[in-house]
Design a protein around this motif. Structure first.
Motif, PDB file in Angstrom:
ATOM      1  N   ALA A  23       0.857  -1.192   0.000  1.00 42.26           N
ATOM      2  CA  ALA A  23       0.000   0.000   0.000  1.00 42.26           C
ATOM      3  C   ALA A  23       0.885   1.231   0.000  1.00 42.26           C
ATOM      4  CB  ALA A  23      -0.933   0.009   1.205  1.00 42.26           C
ATOM      5  N   ALA A  24       0.383   2.298  -0.607  1.00 45.94           N
ATOM      6  CA  ALA A  24       1.099   3.579  -0.630  1.00 45.94           C
ATOM      7  C   ALA A  24       0.084   4.705  -0.779  1.00 45.94           C
ATOM      8  CB  ALA A  24       2.110   3.623  -1.770  1.00 45.94           C
ATOM      9  N   GLN A  25       0.322   5.773  -0.042  1.00 48.56           N
ATOM     10  CA  GLN A  25      -0.595   6.914  -0.087  1.00 48.56           C
ATOM     11  C   GLN A  25       0.210   8.202  -0.047  1.00 48.56           C
ATOM     12  OE1 GLN A  25      -4.026   6.641   2.482  1.00 48.56           O
ATOM     13  NE2 GLN A  25      -4.151   8.868   2.713  1.00 48.56           N
ATOM     14  N   LEU A  26      -0.074   9.077  -0.984  1.00 47.72           N
ATOM     15  CA  LEU A  26       0.604  10.367  -1.089  1.00 47.72           C
ATOM     16  C   LEU A  26      -0.341  11.443  -0.583  1.00 47.72           C
ATOM     17  CD1 LEU A  26       3.327  11.443  -2.132  1.00 47.72           C
ATOM     18  CD2 LEU A  26       2.229  11.864  -4.333  1.00 47.72           C
ATOM     19  N   ASN A  27      -0.093  11.922   0.643  1.00 47.78           N
ATOM     20  CA  ASN A  27      -0.980  12.916   1.253  1.00 47.78           C
ATOM     21  C   ASN A  27      -0.627  14.344   0.840  1.00 47.78           C
ATOM     22  OD1 ASN A  27      -2.336  10.858   2.837  1.00 47.78           O
ATOM     23  ND2 ASN A  27      -0.500  10.808   4.116  1.00 47.78           N
ATOM     24  N   LYS A  28       0.629  14.575   0.495  1.00 45.91           N
ATOM     25  CA  LYS A  28       1.060  15.913   0.064  1.00 45.91           C
ATOM     26  C   LYS A  28       2.243  15.750  -0.871  1.00 45.91           C
ATOM     27  CE  LYS A  28       1.487  19.122   3.193  1.00 45.91           C
ATOM     28  NZ  LYS A  28       2.086  19.884   4.319  1.00 45.91           N
ATOM     29  N   PHE A  29       2.230  16.518  -1.950  1.00 42.75           N
ATOM     30  CA  PHE A  29       3.358  16.481  -2.884  1.00 42.75           C
ATOM     31  C   PHE A  29       3.321  17.747  -3.726  1.00 42.75           C
ATOM     32  CE2 PHE A  29       6.038  14.127  -6.096  1.00 42.75           C
ATOM     33  CZ  PHE A  29       7.047  13.811  -5.206  1.00 42.75           C
ATOM     34  N   GLU A  30       3.990  18.779  -3.274  1.00 43.35           N
ATOM     35  CA  GLU A  30       4.001  20.061  -3.976  1.00 43.35           C
ATOM     36  C   GLU A  30       5.428  20.587  -4.041  1.00 43.35           C
ATOM     37  OE1 GLU A  30       1.452  22.675  -1.860  1.00 43.35           O
ATOM     38  OE2 GLU A  30       2.539  22.511   0.037  1.00 43.35           O
ATOM     39  N   MET A  31       5.729  21.205  -5.185  1.00 45.86           N
ATOM     40  CA  MET A  31       7.094  21.660  -5.419  1.00 45.86           C
ATOM     41  C   MET A  31       7.109  23.144  -5.721  1.00 45.86           C
ATOM     42  SD  MET A  31       9.885  20.251  -8.187  1.00 45.86           S
ATOM     43  CE  MET A  31       8.961  20.940  -9.563  1.00 45.86           C
ATOM     44  N   PHE A  32       8.140  23.829  -5.212  1.00 47.73           N
ATOM     45  CA  PHE A  32       8.355  25.242  -5.481  1.00 47.73           C
ATOM     46  C   PHE A  32       9.581  25.360  -6.386  1.00 47.73           C
ATOM     47  CE2 PHE A  32       6.321  24.839  -1.380  1.00 47.73           C
ATOM     48  CZ  PHE A  32       5.243  25.716  -1.478  1.00 47.73           C
ATOM     49  N   LYS A  33       9.434  26.105  -7.463  1.00 44.47           N
ATOM     50  CA  LYS A  33      10.483  26.179  -8.476  1.00 44.47           C
ATOM     51  C   LYS A  33      11.572  27.163  -8.075  1.00 44.47           C
ATOM     52  CE  LYS A  33       7.355  24.914 -12.223  1.00 44.47           C
ATOM     53  NZ  LYS A  33       6.785  25.305 -13.532  1.00 44.47           N
ATOM     54  N   THR A  34      12.238  26.846  -6.989  1.00 48.71           N
ATOM     55  CA  THR A  34      13.397  27.617  -6.568  1.00 48.71           C
ATOM     56  C   THR A  34      14.646  26.977  -7.167  1.00 48.71           C
ATOM     57  OG1 THR A  34      13.523  26.272  -4.562  1.00 48.71           O
ATOM     58  CG2 THR A  34      12.252  28.323  -4.439  1.00 48.71           C
ATOM     59  N   THR A  35      15.793  27.456  -6.788  1.00 54.82           N
ATOM     60  CA  THR A  35      17.053  26.875  -7.255  1.00 54.82           C
ATOM     61  C   THR A  35      17.917  26.518  -6.051  1.00 54.82           C
ATOM     62  OG1 THR A  35      16.960  28.254  -9.241  1.00 54.82           O
ATOM     63  CG2 THR A  35      19.040  27.186  -8.734  1.00 54.82           C
ATOM     64  N   PRO A  36      18.046  25.258  -5.704  1.00 58.68           N
ATOM     65  CA  PRO A  36      17.372  24.104  -6.319  1.00 58.68           C
ATOM     66  C   PRO A  36      15.896  24.037  -5.912  1.00 58.68           C
ATOM     67  CG  PRO A  36      18.640  23.399  -4.422  1.00 58.68           C
ATOM     68  CD  PRO A  36      18.930  24.853  -4.597  1.00 58.68           C
ATOM     69  N   PRO A  37      15.111  23.188  -6.563  1.00 58.30           N
ATOM     70  CA  PRO A  37      13.687  23.095  -6.236  1.00 58.30           C
ATOM     71  C   PRO A  37      13.467  22.673  -4.791  1.00 58.30           C
ATOM     72  CG  PRO A  37      14.156  22.000  -8.313  1.00 58.30           C
ATOM     73  CD  PRO A  37      15.477  22.306  -7.683  1.00 58.30           C
ATOM     74  N   TYR A  38      12.366  23.169  -4.224  1.00 58.34           N
ATOM     75  CA  TYR A  38      11.977  22.813  -2.861  1.00 58.34           C
ATOM     76  C   TYR A  38      10.666  22.045  -2.926  1.00 58.34           C
ATOM     77  CZ  TYR A  38      11.076  23.278   2.150  1.00 58.34           C
ATOM     78  OH  TYR A  38      10.840  23.028   3.477  1.00 58.34           O
ATOM     79  N   ILE A  39      10.575  20.972  -2.134  1.00 60.71           N
ATOM     80  CA  ILE A  39       9.405  20.107  -2.198  1.00 60.71           C
ATOM     81  C   ILE A  39       8.837  19.858  -0.811  1.00 60.71           C
ATOM     82  CG2 ILE A  39      10.768  17.969  -2.104  1.00 60.71           C
ATOM     83  CD1 ILE A  39       8.735  16.726  -4.010  1.00 60.71           C
ATOM     84  N   ASN A  40       7.519  19.895  -0.700  1.00 61.43           N
ATOM     85  CA  ASN A  40       6.793  19.460   0.492  1.00 61.43           C
ATOM     86  C   ASN A  40       6.150  18.116   0.191  1.00 61.43           C
ATOM     87  OD1 ASN A  40       7.288  21.614   2.287  1.00 61.43           O
ATOM     88  ND2 ASN A  40       5.703  22.877   1.306  1.00 61.43           N
ATOM     89  N   TYR A  41       6.239  17.196   1.119  1.00 60.58           N
ATOM     90  CA  TYR A  41       5.760  15.842   0.832  1.00 60.58           C
ATOM     91  C   TYR A  41       5.251  15.177   2.104  1.00 60.58           C
ATOM     92  CZ  TYR A  41      10.402  14.971   2.678  1.00 60.58           C
ATOM     93  OH  TYR A  41      11.519  14.976   3.474  1.00 60.58           O
ATOM     94  N   ASP A  42       4.390  14.212   1.909  1.00 63.40           N
ATOM     95  CA  ASP A  42       3.885  13.369   2.993  1.00 63.40           C
ATOM     96  C   ASP A  42       3.494  12.040   2.346  1.00 63.40           C
ATOM     97  OD1 ASP A  42       2.707  12.095   5.096  1.00 63.40           O
ATOM     98  OD2 ASP A  42       1.361  13.733   5.648  1.00 63.40           O
TER      99      ASP A  42
END
Length: 232
Positions: free
Chosen positions: A75-94
């Motif tokens: 099983a796998a569940q992605l509760n959060k996955f958003e990226m900010f196009k900075t240099t380098p990119p920044y990502i929020n995840y759960d």
């Protein structure tokens, strides 16, 4: 020349008696044949014993050879996955995952001396988590939970940023690669092997769960063993 020598008769008064180089008494000939026959039988016996031992070793290896562990993402569940196009990119995840490790061997147990689950988006790792170490009995299955959450900069190439934007805006489904790394040893009775380094890839496609909505159904995914070799 040989016949000429045999035709010549050496006088009795001659101090040296002529000896035919091609003549052997019957007793010496029998002794020579006996030695040759014994050596021949000995060589044949050694070859037969080595062949018999080789057959036994091959049969034992085919019967008791250790098979690699089978890994599945249950099983796998992605509760959060958003990226900010900075240099380098920044990502929020759960990300929440449940994996199973199955020992396919009927007589051999497995020691998991070290296990680690790494989470990648394309070729960039955004998090990892250590898993429990344990001993697994033959023909047994163990379920482990691996959760990662937070935010971080990660070195994603420009193509990966474009792929993320396209998946975010169109399909909403993200290709995440889960990598399982570990050191394992096999045990049969009182014999334990040296460590083997394990590297397993689990590619999954996940969509972000919307709050208040049921999570998308997940199909059990089989993982691929990429590397599996004896450590030095």
């Amino acid at each position: 020349m040989y016949h000429l020598q045999r035709a010549l008769k050496v006088p009795r008064s001659h101090p040296y008696k002529y000896i035919d180089p091609y003549y052997y008494p019957d007793e010496e000939r029998r002794r020579s044949n006996c030695c040759t026959l014994m050596i021949s039988h000995l060589v044949k016996a050694i070859i037969a014993i080595l062949f018999f031992i080789g057959v036994i070793v091959l049969c034992l290896w085919l019967f008791f050879r250790p098979f690699p562990v089978d890994v599945y993402v249950e099983a796998a569940q992605l509760n959060k996955f958003e990226m900010f196009k900075t240099t380098p990119p920044y990502i929020n995840y759960d990300l929440t995952t449940i994996i199973s490790l199955q020992n396919p061997n009927g007589f051999i147990g497995i020691y998991y001396d070290w296990l680690e689950m790494d989470s990648f988006y394309e070729d960039a790792r955004f998090d990892w988590t250590a898993l429990s170490t344990f001993y697994q009995e033959p023909k047994n299955s163990t379920v482990l939970k691996a959760d990662v959450a937070g935010g971080t900069y990660f070195w994603l190439r420009s193509k990966g940023v474009e792929d993320f934007s396209r998946e975010e805006n169109t399909t909403g489904v993200y290709s995440v690669n889960l990598w399982l790394y570990g050191d394992v040893r096999y045990r049969f009775k009182w014999v334990t092997t040296r460590k083997r380094q394990l590297s397993v890839k689990c590619p999954v496609k996940l969509s972000v769960t919307v709050p208040g909505m049921p999570a998308a159904a997940f199909n059990r995914t089989s993982c691929d063993i990429v590397k599996y070799w004896m450590k030095a």
